[in-house]
Design a protein around this motif. Structure first.
Motif, short mmCIF file in Angstrom:
data_model
loop_
_atom_site.label_atom_id
_atom_site.label_comp_id
_atom_site.label_asym_id
_atom_site.label_seq_id
_atom_site.Cartn_x
_atom_site.Cartn_y
_atom_site.Cartn_z
N THR A 57 -1.29 -51.21 -78.20
CA THR A 57 -2.13 -51.64 -79.32
C THR A 57 -2.51 -50.45 -80.18
OG1 THR A 57 -3.04 -53.48 -78.06
CG2 THR A 57 -4.31 -52.73 -79.96
N MET A 99 -1.93 -59.09 -86.51
CA MET A 99 -1.55 -59.80 -85.29
C MET A 99 -1.78 -58.95 -84.04
SD MET A 99 1.86 -61.76 -86.65
CE MET A 99 2.31 -62.38 -85.04
N MET A 100 -1.50 -57.65 -84.15
CA MET A 100 -1.73 -56.75 -83.03
C MET A 100 -3.22 -56.69 -82.68
SD MET A 100 0.04 -54.83 -80.94
CE MET A 100 1.56 -54.54 -81.80
N ARG A 101 -4.05 -56.64 -83.72
CA ARG A 101 -5.50 -56.56 -83.50
C ARG A 101 -6.05 -57.83 -82.87
NH1 ARG A 101 -9.78 -56.66 -81.70
NH2 ARG A 101 -11.75 -56.24 -82.72
N ILE A 102 -5.66 -58.99 -83.40
CA ILE A 102 -6.24 -60.22 -82.86
C ILE A 102 -5.67 -60.60 -81.49
CG2 ILE A 102 -6.86 -61.12 -85.13
CD1 ILE A 102 -4.46 -62.96 -85.03
N SER A 103 -4.56 -60.01 -81.13
CA SER A 103 -3.98 -60.31 -79.82
C SER A 103 -4.40 -59.30 -78.75
CB SER A 103 -2.46 -60.35 -79.91
OG SER A 103 -1.94 -59.06 -80.17
N SER A 104 -5.25 -58.33 -79.13
CA SER A 104 -5.67 -57.29 -78.19
C SER A 104 -7.08 -57.55 -77.69
CB SER A 104 -5.63 -55.92 -78.89
OG SER A 104 -4.33 -55.63 -79.28
#
Length: 106
Positions: A57, A99-104
């Motif tokens: 992330t 997308m990376m932020r909300i999936s972390s």
């Protein structure tokens, strides 16, 4: 706090990339010094963020902030090309960062 460190690290990445450009191949002392200090700060803050954020992330978001930021600096300050294809590419990078932020994990 890790996200704050990561955002600041990304901002410093933009600064060191811009300073590298301004250093003219490391022949100008002040931009070279700014680049080195910003680079050390950027890596240090990235390292602090990775104490709690996953590598998968933190690193992509750090490079993404640097990528989008240097793209915008190139356009706004250096007069680089502002084309629809480049804008679409930047938007795709931004979508990936979001997308990376909300999936972390928080």
């Amino acid at each position: 706090m890790a996200w704050v460190y990561l955002i600041l690290a990304g901002i410093l990445e933009i600064l060191w990339a811009y300073s590298m450009k301004q250093s003219s191949g490391f022949t100008r002392v002040v931009p070279t010094a700014v680049m080195l200090v910003a680079m050390i700060g950027s890596f240090g803050l990235l390292s602090l963020s990775m104490k709690t954020l996953p590598l998968g992330t933190a690193y992509p978001i750090w490079t993404g902030i640097g990528t989008i930021g240097t793209f915008l600096v190139g356009i706004a300050i250096l007069g680089e090309a502002f084309t629809m294809l480049r804008i679409i590419a930047a938007m795709l990078i931004m979508a990936g960062l979001i997308m990376m932020r909300i999936s972390s994990p928080a």
